[in-house]
Scaffold this motif. Structure first.
Motif, short mmCIF file in Angstrom:
data_model
loop_
_atom_site.label_atom_id
_atom_site.label_comp_id
_atom_site.label_asym_id
_atom_site.label_seq_id
_atom_site.Cartn_x
_atom_site.Cartn_y
_atom_site.Cartn_z
N ARG A 52 0.89 -1.25 -0.11
CA ARG A 52 -0.10 -0.12 0.18
C ARG A 52 0.83 1.29 0.05
NH1 ARG A 52 -3.84 1.64 4.96
NH2 ARG A 52 -4.56 3.68 4.20
N ALA A 53 0.54 2.29 -0.87
CA ALA A 53 1.38 3.47 -1.02
C ALA A 53 0.82 4.30 0.32
CB ALA A 53 1.15 3.97 -2.42
N ASP A 54 1.65 5.10 0.76
CA ASP A 54 1.30 6.09 1.96
C ASP A 54 2.19 7.37 1.96
OD1 ASP A 54 -0.23 7.02 3.99
OD2 ASP A 54 -0.24 5.29 5.05
N GLU A 55 1.82 8.16 2.70
CA GLU A 55 2.60 9.42 2.97
C GLU A 55 2.66 9.87 4.39
OE1 GLU A 55 2.88 14.07 1.48
OE2 GLU A 55 2.43 12.32 -0.03
N ILE A 56 3.69 10.27 4.98
CA ILE A 56 3.84 10.68 6.41
C ILE A 56 4.78 12.09 6.42
CG2 ILE A 56 5.85 9.35 7.07
CD1 ILE A 56 4.45 8.96 9.80
N ASP A 57 4.66 12.66 7.31
CA ASP A 57 5.57 13.98 7.39
C ASP A 57 6.39 13.99 8.59
OD1 ASP A 57 4.08 15.06 5.33
OD2 ASP A 57 3.17 16.51 6.35
N VAL A 58 7.98 14.18 8.49
CA VAL A 58 8.50 14.33 9.69
C VAL A 58 9.08 15.80 10.03
CG1 VAL A 58 9.31 11.82 9.21
CG2 VAL A 58 10.59 13.82 8.30
N VAL A 59 9.66 16.16 10.84
CA VAL A 59 10.34 17.32 11.41
C VAL A 59 11.72 17.22 11.24
CG1 VAL A 59 10.60 19.10 12.90
CG2 VAL A 59 8.49 18.17 12.48
N ALA A 60 12.63 17.89 10.49
CA ALA A 60 13.93 17.80 10.41
C ALA A 60 14.44 19.11 10.95
CB ALA A 60 14.54 17.78 9.04
N LYS A 61 15.40 19.06 11.96
CA LYS A 61 15.53 20.42 12.66
C LYS A 61 17.03 20.38 13.12
CE LYS A 61 14.30 22.28 17.45
NZ LYS A 61 13.66 21.99 18.49
#
Length: 315
Positions: A52-61
């Motif tokens: 299954r294709a999906d997307e998630i966001d991360v925080v790069a700091k």
């Protein structure tokens, strides 16, 4: 000028799970906040998992060394605390990657909810008596920290507030800070109070409210660990904690420890931390609200007297 933080595919796949395949690291959007971090970005990650294709966001700091050390030391899984996906150091300094938490901060005037204090109790208890195992990059709350706070950080904030809108509270604050810099009771408090791992900046701006998104966590999250350090546990609690937060903290401590907090230690810690935290942030508060700064000074003066009474019975 700092550049974008690396977002490494291998570490993303490890965090997502063995069967995950990252197919792309996409758009980067600058985020506000993180006063000590020159780069904070929301980064989209596309992946496939279980067909299954999906997307998630991360925080790069771009992070402080203490923030990297603290998040690396969170060896307990708690949804209130961010998970460390990846970290490292390059020519521009330390950096971290953590999951993006949907939602908004609850605001600087709002007391963090009891769940935050309950999570802090579990964290503090886990590292109590074990701070020698923590990374050396974590700064300590010691006499030098208090002196620099009372003679440097807090007065500089008062000076900015006075330039913006002069108010009698500014002179009163400077007088209190000068007294606190020499107050033996605060030094003795450091000697008698046990220390642990602290977040170091627990207040509403660093708490993300639970998101209504059913795919997101249903609890608040305590973000921005750039002020993490080793010090007396109640400093985390009294920075913004009212009766509900303190009660939740003590209840969670009792559950995790199997016994209630020592009454003398708890009362002494509350008095010491109330005095220190109100003096520490009275300048920052004065920049936003002179009236709130007045309340903080009243609380600090009452707390230092209470601390003296507590220490007078110490043997």
């Amino acid at each position: 000028m700092s550049v974008s933080v690396p977002v490494r595919v291998g570490e993303l796949q490890r965090w997502l799970g063995d069967d995950a395949v990252v197919v792309g690291v996409g758009r980067r959007v600058a985020l506000s906040g993180g006063g000590t971090a020159p780069v904070v970005e929301r980064v989209s990650v596309r992946y496939e998992q279980s067909g299954r294709a999906d997307e998630i966001d991360v925080v790069a700091k771009r992070a402080m060394p203490g923030e990297v050390a603290a998040l690396s030391s969170l060896d307990l899984v708690d949804p209130v605390f961010p998970q460390l996906i990846d970290s490292g150091t390059d020519d521009d300094g330390p950096w971290i990657v953590v999951p993006f938490q949907p939602g908004e901060s609850i605001g600087w005037m709002t007391e963090p909810p009891p769940a935050v204090y309950a999570a802090l109790a579990r964290l503090h208890l886990r590292h109590l008596g074990r701070t020698d195992e923590l990374p050396p990059q974590l700064p300590r709350v010691d006499e030098q920290f208090l002196r620099s706070t009372f003679t440097g950080f807090a007065p500089s904030c008062i000076a900015r507030a006075a330039r913006q809108a002069p108010h009698p509270v500014h002179e009163r604050a400077l007088g209190l800070l000068a007294r606190f810099a020499e107050d033996e009771r605060l030094r003795v408090g450091l000697e008698v109070l046990p220390v642990t791992l602290l977040h170091g900046d627990v207040y509403g701006d660093n708490v993300i409210a639970p998101s209504p998104d059913p795919a997101a966590t249903a609890v608040p999250q305590l973000i921005d660990w750039g002020s993490a350090r080793v010090g007396p546990a109640m400093l985390d609690v009294m920075m913004a904690g009212g009766p509900a937060g303190v009660a939740a903290y003590k209840e969670a401590w009792g559950v995790a420890a199997g016994t209630a907090m020592d009454e003398w230690q708890a009362a002494t810690g509350e008095a010491w931390a109330t005095a220190v935290s109100n003096a520490m942030f009275v300048g920052a508060t004065a920049e936003r609200s002179a009236e709130s700064a007045v309340v903080m000074l009243d609380d600090a003066e009452e707390a230092i007297d209470r601390l003296g009474r507590q220490l007078s019975g110490y043997t």
